[in-house]
Design a protein around this motif. Sequence first.
Motif, PDB file in Angstrom:
ATOM      1  N   TRP A  58      -1.527   8.540 -11.290  1.00 59.73           N
ATOM      2  CA  TRP A  58      -2.823   8.195 -10.681  1.00 59.73           C
ATOM      3  C   TRP A  58      -3.079   9.080  -9.469  1.00 59.73           C
ATOM      4  N   PRO A  59      -4.159   9.883  -9.489  1.00 65.19           N
ATOM      5  CA  PRO A  59      -4.420  10.789  -8.359  1.00 65.19           C
ATOM      6  C   PRO A  59      -4.541  10.058  -7.030  1.00 65.19           C
ATOM      7  N   GLU A  60      -4.987   8.794  -7.094  1.00 64.16           N
ATOM      8  CA  GLU A  60      -5.153   8.031  -5.845  1.00 64.16           C
ATOM      9  C   GLU A  60      -3.845   7.941  -5.057  1.00 64.16           C
ATOM     10  N   THR A  61      -2.729   7.850  -5.808  1.00 63.84           N
ATOM     11  CA  THR A  61      -1.420   7.756  -5.146  1.00 63.84           C
ATOM     12  C   THR A  61      -1.212   8.921  -4.182  1.00 63.84           C
ATOM     13  N   TYR A  62      -1.421  10.129  -4.695  1.00 59.09           N
ATOM     14  CA  TYR A  62      -1.130  11.332  -3.894  1.00 59.09           C
ATOM     15  C   TYR A  62      -2.145  11.492  -2.765  1.00 59.09           C
ATOM     16  N   GLY A  66       0.829  -1.216   0.000  1.00 58.38           N
ATOM     17  CA  GLY A  66       0.000   0.000   0.000  1.00 58.38           C
ATOM     18  C   GLY A  66       0.854   1.253   0.000  1.00 58.38           C
ATOM     19  N   PHE A  67       0.194   2.394   0.305  1.00 54.14           N
ATOM     20  CA  PHE A  67       0.874   3.692   0.321  1.00 54.14           C
ATOM     21  C   PHE A  67       1.011   4.139   1.780  1.00 54.14           C
ATOM     22  N   ASN A  68       2.236   4.292   2.239  1.00 52.13           N
ATOM     23  CA  ASN A  68       2.469   4.635   3.651  1.00 52.13           C
ATOM     24  C   ASN A  68       3.366   5.861   3.758  1.00 52.13           C
ATOM     25  N   VAL A  69       3.372   6.461   4.953  1.00 53.67           N
ATOM     26  CA  VAL A  69       4.256   7.601   5.202  1.00 53.67           C
ATOM     27  C   VAL A  69       5.124   7.288   6.419  1.00 53.67           C
ATOM     28  N   TRP A  70       6.255   7.957   6.476  1.00 53.28           N
ATOM     29  CA  TRP A  70       7.178   7.821   7.596  1.00 53.28           C
ATOM     30  C   TRP A  70       7.659   9.206   7.997  1.00 53.28           C
ATOM     31  N   ARG A  71       7.696   9.475   9.313  1.00 54.55           N
ATOM     32  CA  ARG A  71       8.277  10.735   9.777  1.00 54.55           C
ATOM     33  C   ARG A  71       9.797  10.529   9.808  1.00 54.55           C
ATOM     34  N   ASN A  72      10.509  11.231   8.967  1.00 49.81           N
ATOM     35  CA  ASN A  72      11.946  11.035   8.761  1.00 49.81           C
ATOM     36  C   ASN A  72      12.636  12.395   8.807  1.00 49.81           C
ATOM     37  N   GLY A  73      13.472  12.594   9.821  1.00 49.45           N
ATOM     38  CA  GLY A  73      14.134  13.888   9.952  1.00 49.45           C
ATOM     39  C   GLY A  73      13.143  15.015  10.134  1.00 49.45           C
ATOM     40  N   GLY A  74      12.036  14.719  10.809  1.00 47.96           N
ATOM     41  CA  GLY A  74      11.038  15.757  11.096  1.00 47.96           C
ATOM     42  C   GLY A  74      10.081  16.026   9.950  1.00 47.96           C
ATOM     43  N   VAL A  75      10.228  15.274   8.837  1.00 41.57           N
ATOM     44  CA  VAL A  75       9.364  15.488   7.662  1.00 41.57           C
ATOM     45  C   VAL A  75       8.559  14.218   7.393  1.00 41.57           C
ATOM     46  N   VAL A  76       7.273  14.371   7.096  1.00 41.54           N
ATOM     47  CA  VAL A  76       6.418  13.222   6.779  1.00 41.54           C
ATOM     48  C   VAL A  76       6.631  12.869   5.311  1.00 41.54           C
ATOM     49  N   MET A  77       7.251  11.715   5.056  1.00 40.78           N
ATOM     50  CA  MET A  77       7.635  11.338   3.695  1.00 40.78           C
ATOM     51  C   MET A  77       6.853  10.123   3.227  1.00 40.78           C
ATOM     52  N   GLY A  78       6.560  10.084   1.927  1.00 37.91           N
ATOM     53  CA  GLY A  78       5.938   8.912   1.306  1.00 37.91           C
ATOM     54  C   GLY A  78       6.631   8.628  -0.009  1.00 37.91           C
ATOM     55  N   MET A  79       6.533   7.374  -0.463  1.00 32.85           N
ATOM     56  CA  MET A  79       7.169   6.976  -1.709  1.00 32.85           C
ATOM     57  C   MET A  79       6.136   6.497  -2.716  1.00 32.85           C
ATOM     58  N   ALA A  80       6.447   6.729  -3.991  1.00 32.55           N
ATOM     59  CA  ALA A  80       5.695   6.161  -5.101  1.00 32.55           C
ATOM     60  C   ALA A  80       6.732   5.888  -6.180  1.00 32.55           C
ATOM     61  N   ILE A  81       6.337   5.183  -7.238  1.00 34.31           N
ATOM     62  CA  ILE A  81       7.294   4.823  -8.289  1.00 34.31           C
ATOM     63  C   ILE A  81       6.649   5.002  -9.656  1.00 34.31           C
ATOM     64  N   CYS A  82       7.242   5.825 -10.455  1.00 35.43           N
ATOM     65  CA  CYS A  82       6.991   5.992 -11.880  1.00 35.43           C
ATOM     66  C   CYS A  82       5.524   6.091 -12.288  1.00 35.43           C
ATOM     67  N   ASN A  83       4.945   4.973 -12.730  1.00 30.66           N
ATOM     68  CA  ASN A  83       3.560   5.053 -13.222  1.00 30.66           C
ATOM     69  C   ASN A  83       2.600   5.476 -12.124  1.00 30.66           C
ATOM     70  N   ASP A  84       2.945   5.183 -10.857  1.00 26.75           N
ATOM     71  CA  ASP A  84       2.109   5.639  -9.732  1.00 26.75           C
ATOM     72  C   ASP A  84       1.819   7.136  -9.842  1.00 26.75           C
ATOM     73  N   ARG A  85       2.773   7.910 -10.396  1.00 25.26           N
ATOM     74  CA  ARG A  85       2.609   9.376 -10.399  1.00 25.26           C
ATOM     75  C   ARG A  85       1.468   9.810 -11.314  1.00 25.26           C
TER      76      ARG A  85
END
Length: 301
Positions: free
Chosen positions: A173-177, A152-171
């Motif tokens: 699809w609005p659902e990704t964001y 699935g799509f998850n976030v991690w608090r890393n260095g004080g910033v909430v980060m998430g990952m996606a890859i290529c074709n994911d970008r």
Amino acid sequence: MTTMILGGAQMGPIQQADSRAAVVARMVDLLRAAHAKGVTMLVYPELALTTFFPRWYAEDRAEMDHWFETEMPNGATAPLFDLARDLGVAITFGYAELTPEGRHFNTSILTNRQGEIVGKYRKVHLPGHVELDPDRTHQHLEKRYFEPGDLGFNVWRNGGVVMGMAICNDRRWPETYRELGLQGVELVTIGYNTPSVNSQLGDEGLAQRLFHSDLVMQAGAYQNATFVAGIAKAGLEDGHHLMGGSIIVDPNGMVIARADTEDDELIVADCDFALCAFGKATVFDFARHRRIEHYTRTGTQ
Ligand code: ING
């Protein structure tokens, strides 16, 4: 409020004959250049360790297993993880993952500034096709060699910033964001390998491909009040061209850094995450403005 100097390590072509060691050496050079500019978070492309092998057809899928990593970090990538730790730079990069159970994923990892893996993502939206398609000018066989991501799509608090990952074709699809936006994401990192030629629409030019790549990342950033870093592997790989166009987008959808070349190229942007907070507290205050009782259609497969 958190600010960060964010780096994007666009990579030029990786040929089939290029060793992992040679590729990692290029990634190390980009990391050193990033650190020299004060970067504390560096984003590499999708499948950053190898050529974009899903362009090649193999009857026996196991023939492609040599493009996959069975552990991460590993001997080949240790120099990158060690330097990132020593320099205090968090990194994210994509690679082909072969699990102990024999499952195949198009994966990316995220580290903290101590060189420890804190997050893993497996690409959900796989473009292309499963079987050899003779009608295409080139093959795009991600559906043949990878399973859809199961994390699935998850976030991690890393260095004080909430980060998430996606890859290529994911970008695309609005659902990704929105999946990440609903978790408060402030930085979405997206590595990509995008062929500059549409295998089914020969006259779709590079300009339109670059436009679509910008369009979807600018929209995703603005509509979820997040920074987005879209970082390419680019250039001519064994005669097949991948587009560049790496960008960093701010939460207003403005492109604040862009690569000029189709080679190894570092782009850098000062990111003030207070910009995210403003968007999430005003125009895109999801709790106040969204009407989920009307968002009823999940779509059919
Ligand atoms: N590549 C391409 C991408 O989504 C593609 C495939 C290109 C799909 C253009 C649709 C249009 O950028 C990967 N690796 O997903």
